[in-house]
Design a protein around this motif. Structure first.
Motif, PDB file in Angstrom:
ATOM      1  N   ILE A 120       0.966  -1.257  -0.126  1.00 31.01           N
ATOM      2  CA  ILE A 120       0.125  -0.161   0.080  1.00 31.01           C
ATOM      3  C   ILE A 120       0.929   1.208  -0.012  1.00 31.01           C
ATOM      4  CG2 ILE A 120      -1.552   1.326   1.404  1.00 31.01           C
ATOM      5  CD1 ILE A 120      -2.911  -0.813  -0.086  1.00 31.01           C
ATOM      6  N   SER A 121       1.869   1.083   0.771  1.00 29.52           N
ATOM      7  CA  SER A 121       2.807   2.432   0.844  1.00 29.52           C
ATOM      8  C   SER A 121       3.493   2.470  -0.742  1.00 29.52           C
ATOM      9  CB  SER A 121       3.862   2.269   2.132  1.00 29.52           C
ATOM     10  OG  SER A 121       4.221   3.467   2.369  1.00 29.52           O
ATOM     11  N   PHE A 122       3.889   1.386  -1.165  1.00 28.04           N
ATOM     12  CA  PHE A 122       4.386   1.605  -2.566  1.00 28.04           C
ATOM     13  C   PHE A 122       3.428   2.345  -3.467  1.00 28.04           C
ATOM     14  CE2 PHE A 122       4.872   0.151  -6.998  1.00 28.04           C
ATOM     15  CZ  PHE A 122       6.140  -0.168  -6.990  1.00 28.04           C
ATOM     16  N   LEU A 123       2.162   1.824  -3.440  1.00 27.57           N
ATOM     17  CA  LEU A 123       1.298   2.417  -4.473  1.00 27.57           C
ATOM     18  C   LEU A 123       1.067   3.913  -3.905  1.00 27.57           C
ATOM     19  CD1 LEU A 123      -0.999   2.402  -6.476  1.00 27.57           C
ATOM     20  CD2 LEU A 123      -2.569   1.503  -4.489  1.00 27.57           C
ATOM     21  N   TYR A 124       1.156   4.211  -2.700  1.00 32.85           N
ATOM     22  CA  TYR A 124       0.954   5.752  -2.353  1.00 32.85           C
ATOM     23  C   TYR A 124       2.189   6.645  -2.889  1.00 32.85           C
ATOM     24  CZ  TYR A 124       1.174   9.782   0.726  1.00 32.85           C
ATOM     25  OH  TYR A 124       0.965  11.138   1.447  1.00 32.85           O
ATOM     26  N   MET A 125       3.580   5.947  -2.828  1.00 27.54           N
ATOM     27  CA  MET A 125       4.616   6.533  -3.326  1.00 27.54           C
ATOM     28  C   MET A 125       4.403   6.893  -4.850  1.00 27.54           C
ATOM     29  SD  MET A 125       7.466   7.849  -2.807  1.00 27.54           S
ATOM     30  CE  MET A 125       9.284   8.280  -3.158  1.00 27.54           C
ATOM     31  N   GLU A 126       4.168   6.010  -5.562  1.00 23.04           N
ATOM     32  CA  GLU A 126       3.834   5.972  -6.902  1.00 23.04           C
ATOM     33  C   GLU A 126       2.781   7.049  -7.469  1.00 23.04           C
ATOM     34  OE1 GLU A 126       5.396   5.111 -11.010  1.00 23.04           O
ATOM     35  OE2 GLU A 126       5.940   4.407  -8.718  1.00 23.04           O
ATOM     36  N   CYS A 127       1.683   7.139  -6.578  1.00 20.22           N
ATOM     37  CA  CYS A 127       0.732   8.126  -6.925  1.00 20.22           C
ATOM     38  C   CYS A 127       1.293   9.585  -6.392  1.00 20.22           C
ATOM     39  CB  CYS A 127      -0.509   7.931  -6.117  1.00 20.22           C
ATOM     40  SG  CYS A 127      -1.457   6.217  -6.545  1.00 20.22           S
ATOM     41  N   ARG A 128       2.379   9.480  -5.394  1.00 17.81           N
ATOM     42  CA  ARG A 128       2.763  10.975  -5.336  1.00 17.81           C
ATOM     43  C   ARG A 128       3.313  11.889  -6.748  1.00 17.81           C
ATOM     44  NH1 ARG A 128       1.109  13.684  -1.342  1.00 17.81           N
ATOM     45  NH2 ARG A 128       2.643  15.060  -2.012  1.00 17.81           N
ATOM     46  N   GLY A 129       3.560  10.978  -7.621  1.00 15.84           N
ATOM     47  CA  GLY A 129       4.113  11.604  -8.867  1.00 15.84           C
ATOM     48  C   GLY A 129       2.948  12.503  -9.536  1.00 15.84           C
ATOM     49  N   ALA A 130       2.078  12.313  -9.137  1.00 15.48           N
ATOM     50  CA  ALA A 130       0.780  13.056  -9.698  1.00 15.48           C
ATOM     51  C   ALA A 130       0.992  14.611  -9.425  1.00 15.48           C
ATOM     52  CB  ALA A 130      -0.693  12.669  -9.027  1.00 15.48           C
ATOM     53  N   VAL A 131       1.615  14.940  -8.535  1.00 17.13           N
ATOM     54  CA  VAL A 131       1.690  16.321  -8.311  1.00 17.13           C
ATOM     55  C   VAL A 131       2.553  17.091  -9.431  1.00 17.13           C
ATOM     56  CG1 VAL A 131       2.826  18.025  -6.737  1.00 17.13           C
ATOM     57  CG2 VAL A 131       1.652  16.115  -5.660  1.00 17.13           C
ATOM     58  N   THR A 146      -3.462   6.134 -12.320  1.00 18.83           N
ATOM     59  CA  THR A 146      -4.685   6.241 -11.954  1.00 18.83           C
ATOM     60  C   THR A 146      -5.410   4.686 -12.230  1.00 18.83           C
ATOM     61  OG1 THR A 146      -5.078   8.584 -12.291  1.00 18.83           O
ATOM     62  CG2 THR A 146      -7.093   7.291 -12.217  1.00 18.83           C
ATOM     63  N   GLU A 147      -5.119   4.375 -13.290  1.00 15.72           N
ATOM     64  CA  GLU A 147      -5.693   2.930 -13.612  1.00 15.72           C
ATOM     65  C   GLU A 147      -5.172   1.785 -12.761  1.00 15.72           C
ATOM     66  OE1 GLU A 147      -6.810   3.263 -18.440  1.00 15.72           O
ATOM     67  OE2 GLU A 147      -4.695   2.685 -17.691  1.00 15.72           O
ATOM     68  N   LEU A 148      -3.788   1.948 -12.377  1.00 12.14           N
ATOM     69  CA  LEU A 148      -3.096   0.895 -11.243  1.00 12.14           C
ATOM     70  C   LEU A 148      -3.884   1.335  -9.970  1.00 12.14           C
ATOM     71  CD1 LEU A 148      -0.917  -0.693 -10.293  1.00 12.14           C
ATOM     72  CD2 LEU A 148       0.445   1.301  -9.717  1.00 12.14           C
ATOM     73  N   PHE A 149      -4.019   2.577  -9.501  1.00 12.09           N
ATOM     74  CA  PHE A 149      -4.952   2.579  -8.336  1.00 12.09           C
ATOM     75  C   PHE A 149      -6.168   1.777  -8.436  1.00 12.09           C
ATOM     76  CE2 PHE A 149      -7.982   5.385  -6.060  1.00 12.09           C
ATOM     77  CZ  PHE A 149      -7.562   5.263  -4.777  1.00 12.09           C
ATOM     78  N   LEU A 150      -6.852   1.995  -9.415  1.00 10.08           N
ATOM     79  CA  LEU A 150      -8.317   1.541  -9.789  1.00 10.08           C
ATOM     80  C   LEU A 150      -8.080   0.087  -9.707  1.00 10.08           C
ATOM     81  CD1 LEU A 150      -9.914   4.011 -12.055  1.00 10.08           C
ATOM     82  CD2 LEU A 150     -10.397   3.787  -9.783  1.00 10.08           C
ATOM     83  N   GLU A 151      -7.098  -0.686 -10.039  1.00 11.56           N
ATOM     84  CA  GLU A 151      -7.154  -1.870 -10.214  1.00 11.56           C
ATOM     85  C   GLU A 151      -6.847  -2.589  -8.970  1.00 11.56           C
ATOM     86  OE1 GLU A 151      -6.938  -5.875 -11.598  1.00 11.56           O
ATOM     87  OE2 GLU A 151      -7.430  -4.016 -12.468  1.00 11.56           O
ATOM     88  N   ILE A 152      -6.163  -1.998  -8.099  1.00 14.26           N
ATOM     89  CA  ILE A 152      -5.958  -2.209  -6.746  1.00 14.26           C
ATOM     90  C   ILE A 152      -7.156  -2.169  -6.275  1.00 14.26           C
ATOM     91  CG2 ILE A 152      -4.484  -1.979  -4.486  1.00 14.26           C
ATOM     92  CD1 ILE A 152      -3.038  -3.005  -6.673  1.00 14.26           C
ATOM     93  N   TYR A 153      -7.876  -1.017  -6.315  1.00 21.54           N
ATOM     94  CA  TYR A 153      -9.185  -0.757  -5.533  1.00 21.54           C
ATOM     95  C   TYR A 153     -10.242  -1.866  -6.081  1.00 21.54           C
ATOM     96  CZ  TYR A 153     -13.361   1.551  -3.983  1.00 21.54           C
ATOM     97  OH  TYR A 153     -14.798   1.618  -3.529  1.00 21.54           O
ATOM     98  N   ARG A 154     -10.173  -2.457  -7.097  1.00 23.15           N
ATOM     99  CA  ARG A 154     -11.188  -3.500  -7.534  1.00 23.15           C
ATOM    100  C   ARG A 154     -10.718  -4.664  -6.662  1.00 23.15           C
ATOM    101  NH1 ARG A 154     -11.170  -0.581 -12.718  1.00 23.15           N
ATOM    102  NH2 ARG A 154      -9.318  -1.643 -13.382  1.00 23.15           N
ATOM    103  N   GLN A 155      -9.468  -4.885  -6.624  1.00 23.42           N
ATOM    104  CA  GLN A 155      -8.919  -6.288  -5.923  1.00 23.42           C
ATOM    105  C   GLN A 155      -9.538  -6.257  -4.521  1.00 23.42           C
ATOM    106  OE1 GLN A 155      -4.657  -6.157  -6.777  1.00 23.42           O
ATOM    107  NE2 GLN A 155      -5.036  -8.205  -7.909  1.00 23.42           N
ATOM    108  N   PHE A 156      -9.566  -4.995  -3.830  1.00 25.29           N
ATOM    109  CA  PHE A 156     -10.034  -4.926  -2.403  1.00 25.29           C
ATOM    110  C   PHE A 156     -11.467  -5.256  -2.468  1.00 25.29           C
ATOM    111  CE2 PHE A 156      -5.595  -3.809  -1.221  1.00 25.29           C
ATOM    112  CZ  PHE A 156      -5.544  -4.231  -0.154  1.00 25.29           C
ATOM    113  N   GLU A 157     -12.222  -4.682  -3.541  1.00 25.65           N
ATOM    114  CA  GLU A 157     -13.543  -4.771  -3.632  1.00 25.65           C
ATOM    115  C   GLU A 157     -13.850  -6.413  -3.581  1.00 25.65           C
ATOM    116  OE1 GLU A 157     -16.039  -1.185  -5.687  1.00 25.65           O
ATOM    117  OE2 GLU A 157     -14.433  -2.420  -6.999  1.00 25.65           O
ATOM    118  N   ASP A 158     -13.151  -7.118  -4.528  1.00 24.03           N
ATOM    119  CA  ASP A 158     -13.438  -8.501  -4.629  1.00 24.03           C
ATOM    120  C   ASP A 158     -12.863  -8.985  -3.206  1.00 24.03           C
ATOM    121  OD1 ASP A 158     -13.881  -8.271  -7.111  1.00 24.03           O
ATOM    122  OD2 ASP A 158     -11.853  -8.670  -7.818  1.00 24.03           O
TER     123      ASP A 158
END
Length: 712
Positions: A120-131, A146-158
Motif C-alpha cells: 500500500i505504501s508503494f502504491l502511495y509513493m507511485e501516486c505522489r508523482g501526480a503532483v 490512476t488505472e493502477l490505483f483503480l485496479e488495486i481498488y477493484r481487488q480490495f472490492e473483490d
C-alpha cells in the motif's frame, strides 16, 4: 500582479503536447470519473477503505490542479494562493503529518499488517508523482497511474465481496503481482520517456519557464510543481537583487568549467549539440544565464526533472532538477521500492527497454555532451531513522540491481561515449545555512574563482615528490584512527609519466586537489572519519577497512544496531556490492575553503565537492577515469597521467561486467584530524607532505596561511 501571458501560452503549448489518443482519452475520462465516485462507496471494508478514500481525494485534487494548468488559471493566482496550493500538494508527507501518512511504511504496517502495508505504501509513493504530472499536464502518466490505483481498488472490492482477508498471503500475492505486472507492462514506455527527457532539448517544460518567465516574480517558483519553502523564495529574491553582471559571472564560472573540461582532456566539444543542466529550484536566474552562455558555445540545454516512477528512480537520489525535499525520511523509507518488482526477468526487460530507447534516440545521444551540475549545501544533515517496515532489498534483488547498474552503464557508454563526453559541477549555499547566508554565498563565489595558476604551481611541487614514491602513508590524529597505505603505479619513464592529475578549476569546481587511481595490491589499512555528509546522508564515526585495495569491513554509529549500521553503508556507499575497490586517492589543497568552513562553522554542511578539497580523500567504487581509461590524459607540464586503471577496471579488456560498479563515493579526512601524509620511496625513506594538519613540503607553505588564519 505581473503579466501572465507567457504562463498561459506555456500552458496551452504544454497541453497540446500531452494530447491523448482517442482510446486513451476515453480511458482517461472513465478513470477520472471512477476515482471521484470512491468517496461515496462502501464496497471496501475498513481500515482499507480509509486509504482508498484519502488517495482518491488526493488524485482528484491533482486532476483539478491539472485543469488549472490547462486553462491557465493557475498562473492568475496570487503568491499567497500559490503558497496555500503548494502546501496542500505536499501536506500529507511533511514531517509533522508523516506519522499518520500511508506513505509511512511503519504507519501502513500498523494499519494493514507489514506485508500488505509495504505494498500500500508503494502504491502511495507511485501516486505522489501526480503532483508534478499535474503541473506538466502529463495526462498519460496520470492515466496509467490512476488505472493502477483503480485496479488495486477493484481487488480490495473483490476481497470484501468474497470474504478474503486482505492481510492473507494470497491477497498479498495478488496485489504484488498486479504492481509487478504494471511495472513490466509500462517499463518500455517509462524508459523511452526518461531517455528522451535526458537527451532532447525539445522536451522543454522547465527550460520554457526559466527562459521566458518573469523570474523576479516569486510566483514563478510555484509553477514547476516542486515543493517550495521560504528558503527557495529568499534564494530567488537574493539572486534577483544581484546585478545581472554578477549573476552572469557566476554562471560563467560554471559554463567555462564545462568548456575547459573538454579542452583539458583534448575532446572535441564542437561535435556536441546538447548539455544537461541539473540544479535546485531557486537558482533559475543563474540557470538562465548558463543556458545563454552554453548557447554561445553551440550547446542547447536539456533540463529534466528528477524521476518520479519507481521504474526510473535510483534509491533516494535525485538526478535532474528538483525542489525542496518535503521530508527526507519519506524518500529514504522508499529507497528500495524497486525490490517489489526487481527480478531477473524484469531486469532483462528493463535493459532491453533502455537499449531500445537509446536506439530510438541515438542521434540525440551521439551529440550529447554530458551533465553540468549545480549542487547546493547548507541544509541540516539528514541522519535517517531505521524503518524495519520499509521494503528491503533481498540478496537476490541486490544482485539484480548490481546487474542492472553494470549493464545499463555499458549500454549508455555505447551511445554517449566516455571518451567524447565531459561534465562540470559547482556548489553554492542555500539560505538554510544560517543568518550569514549572503556573506557565505559571496565567500563561496570567491572560492569558486580562486586563481588556478597559484594552485597549479603548488600542486605540481606535491606531484613531483609523490612521483618519487612507491606508496603514500596516511595517518589520523585527534581521535581519528585512520592508518592506511596507498600503493602507487610504477612509472616506467618518470620524465614523461606521472601518477597524479593536477586538478585545477575545470570540471570539478573549486580548484584544489591532486588525485590518482591507486594500485590495489598493497593499498591496505583503515579509513576513519568522525562525521561526514555523503549523498545527502549523514554518517557518524564511519570506518572502512581495506586490504589490497578492496573493502573488507565497515561500520558506523548512526544506529543502535550494528546490523543496521552495516546495511546503511552497504546500501549507500557500496551500493549493494559485497565489496568495492579504492577507486581514487587524492590530497586536497584548498585551504581557503577550509578557512571559510571554520570561520562560519559550516564544515559539516559542505558538500563533498568542496570538502574533498579540504584534506586527503578516498573514493570507493570506480576509478576517476571510469569508461575513459584508454583516453590519454596529460598534466599542464605535459606528462601523461598513467594511473587510469587498477587491477579491477583493467578487467574490462576480458569481461566488462566485472570492471565497473556504478558508484564513486568520496570520503575526506579534515585537516584537523590529519596527522600525517608522507611519500614512501623505494629505499624506505619517507618525505612528509603534511604533518599535524600543516603542509611541510618545501614550496607548499603558502597553503598554510589560510589554515593559520582559521585557528586565530
Amino acid at each position: 500582479m505581473t503579466d501572465t501571458g507567457f504562463w498561459n501560452t506555456a500552458a496551452r503549448e504544454l497541453n497540446r503536447a500531452c494530447v491523448l489518443t482517442g482510446g486513451e482519452e476515453e480511458r482517461w475520462q472513465l478513470a477520472r470519473e471512477r476515482v471521484t465516485e470512491i468517496a461515496d462507496e462502501m464496497s471496501v471494508e475498513e481500515p482499507y477503505r480509509s486509504f482508498f478514500t484519502r488517495e482518491a481525494a488526493f488524485l482528484s485534487s491533482m486532476y483539478e490542479r491539472m485543469d488549472q494548468v490547462s486553462d491557465g488559471s493557475l498562473y492568475d493566482l496570487t503568491l499567497d494562493e500559490l503558497r496555500v496550493a503548494n502546501h496542500a500538494d505536499y501536506e500529507d508527507i511533511l514531517p509533522e503529518n508523516y506519522g499518520k501518512s500511508f506513505g509511512n511504511p511503519t504507519f501502513a504496517a500498523s494499519v494493514f499488517g507489514r506485508d500488505m502495508g509495504q505494498l500500500i505504501s508503494f502504491l502511495y509513493m507511485e501516486c505522489r508523482g501526480a503532483v508534478v504530472w499535474a503541473y506538466e499536464a502529463r495526462r498519460w502518466d496520470m492515466l496509467v497511474t490512476t488505472e493502477l490505483f483503480l485496479e488495486i481498488y477493484r481487488q480490495f472490492e473483490d476481497f470484501s465481496a468474497s470474504g478474503t482477508q486482505p492481510s492473507s498471503a494470497d491477497a498479498v500475492r495478488r496485489v504484488r503481482e498486479t504492481l509487478c505486472s504494471w511495472c513490466r507492462d509500462y517499463c518500455m514506455d517509462f524508459m523511452d520517456q526518461r531517455t528522451r527527457e535526458a537527451l532532447d532539448p525539445g522536451v522543454s517544460f522547465a527550460a520554457d519557464l526559466i527562459m521566458n518567465g518573469d523570474l523576479t516574480d516569486l510566483r514563478s517558483l510555484y509553477f514547476f510543481g516542486e515543493y517550495v519553502t521560504p528558503d527557495e523564495e529568499r534564494l530567488s529574491s537574493f539572486l534577483s537583487s544581484l546585478p545581472q553582471e554578477e549573476v552572469a559571472r557566476m554562471a560563467g564560472t560554471f559554463t567555462n568549467g564545462y568548456r575547459l573540461g573538454f579542452e583539458a582532456e583534448h575532446k572535441d566539444m564542437s561535435k556536441k549539440r546538447t548539455v544537461n543542466i541539473r540544479y535546485r529550484t531557486g537558482f533559475e536566474q543563474v540557470v538562465r544565464q548558463a543556458v545563454l552562455q552554453f548557447a554561445d558555445m553551440g550547446l542547447e540545454s536539456v533540463i529534466y526533472r528528477s524521476a518520479t516512477h519507481a521504474v526510473n528512480r535510483r534509491q533516494h537520489l535525485r538526478i535532474g532538477y528538483y525542489g525542496a525535499i518535503p521530508n527526507p525520511q519519506f524518500e529514504y523509507d522508499h529507497r528500495n521500492d524497486a525490490a517489489v518488482f526487481l527480478d531477473d526477468a524484469f531486469v532483462s526487460d528493463k535493459l532491453r527497454a533502455l537499449q531500445c530507447a537509446y536506439e530510438h534516440y541515438r542521434n540525440l545521444a551521439f551529440v550529447h555532451g554530458g551533465p553540468a551540475v549545480m549542487d547546493v549545501f547548507g541544509e541540516k544533515a539528514f541522519a535517517p531513522a531505521a524503518c524495519p517496515d520499509a521494503i528491503q532489498m533481498t540478496p537476490d534483488a541486490q544482485r539484480q540491481q548490481v546487474r542492472y547498474n553494470n549493464e545499463a552503464g555499458q549500454i549508455t557508454n555505447r551511445f554517449i561515449k566516455g571518451e567524447d563526453r565531459s561534465f562540470t559541477i559547482i556548489a553554492w549555499p542555500v539560505p538554510a545555512i544560517g543568518e550569514k547566508f549572503e556573506e557565505i554565498f559571496h565567500a563561496t563565489e570567491e572560492i569558486n574563482n580562486l586563481d588556478y595558476r597559484t594552485y597549479q604551481r603548488i600542486q605540481q611541487k606535491i606531484i613531483d615528490v609523490l612521483d618519487t614514491g612507491t606508496s603514500v602513508h596516511v595517518k589520523g590524529m585527534n581521535g581519528n584512527t585512520t592508518d592506511i597505505t596507498v600503493a602507487l603505479h610504477e612509472l616506467t619513464d618518470p620524465s614523461k609519466q606521472t601518477n597524479f592529475e593536477n586538478c585545477v578549476a575545470d570540471v570539478n569546481i573549486p580548484v584544489g586537489e591532486v588525485f590518482t587511481s591507486p594500485r590495489l595490491k598493497g593499498t591496505t589499512g583503515t579509513l576513519f572519519v568522525s562525521r561526514v555528509y555523503l549523498e545527502e546522508l549523514h554518517y557518524e564515526n564511519l570506518r572502512i577497512e581495506v586490504k589490497d585495495g578492496l573493502v573488507t569491513g565497515y561500520g558506523c554509529t548512526n544506529f543502535d544496531s550494528e546490523e543496521e549500521n552495516r546495511r546503511y553503508i552497504q546500501e549507500n556507499i557500496l551500493y549493494h556490492h559485497p565489496t568495492v575497490p579504492v577507486g581514487e586517492f587524492a590530497i586536497g589543497t584548498n585551504t581557503t575553503a577550509y578557512r571559510m568552513a571554520q570561520k562560519y562553522n559550516i564544515a559539516s554542511k559542505l558538500p563533498i565537492l568542496i570538502a574533498e578539497k579540504m584534506g586527503p580523500h578516498f573514493a570507493f567504487g570506480d576509478t576517476c577515469y571510469s569508461w575513459q581509461e584508454d583516453l590519454k590524459v596529460y598534466n599542464p607540464d605535459g606528462k601523461e597521467i598513467i594511473a587510469r586503471d587498477n587491477e579491477v577496471s583493467i578487467m574490462r579488456k576480458k569481461d566488462i561486467s566485472a570492471a565497473y560498479f556504478g558508484c564513486h563515493t568520496d570520503i575526506t579526512i579534515p585537516y584537523e584530524e590529519l596527522g600525517l601524509i608522507e611519500v614512501v620511496r623505494p629505499d624506505g625513506t619517507a618525505v612528509p607532505i603534511i604533518e599535524k594538519g600543516r603542509f611541510v613540503l618545501p614550496g607548499t607553505e603558502e597553503l598554510n596561511r589560510p589554515l593559520d588564519a582559521a585557528t586565530q
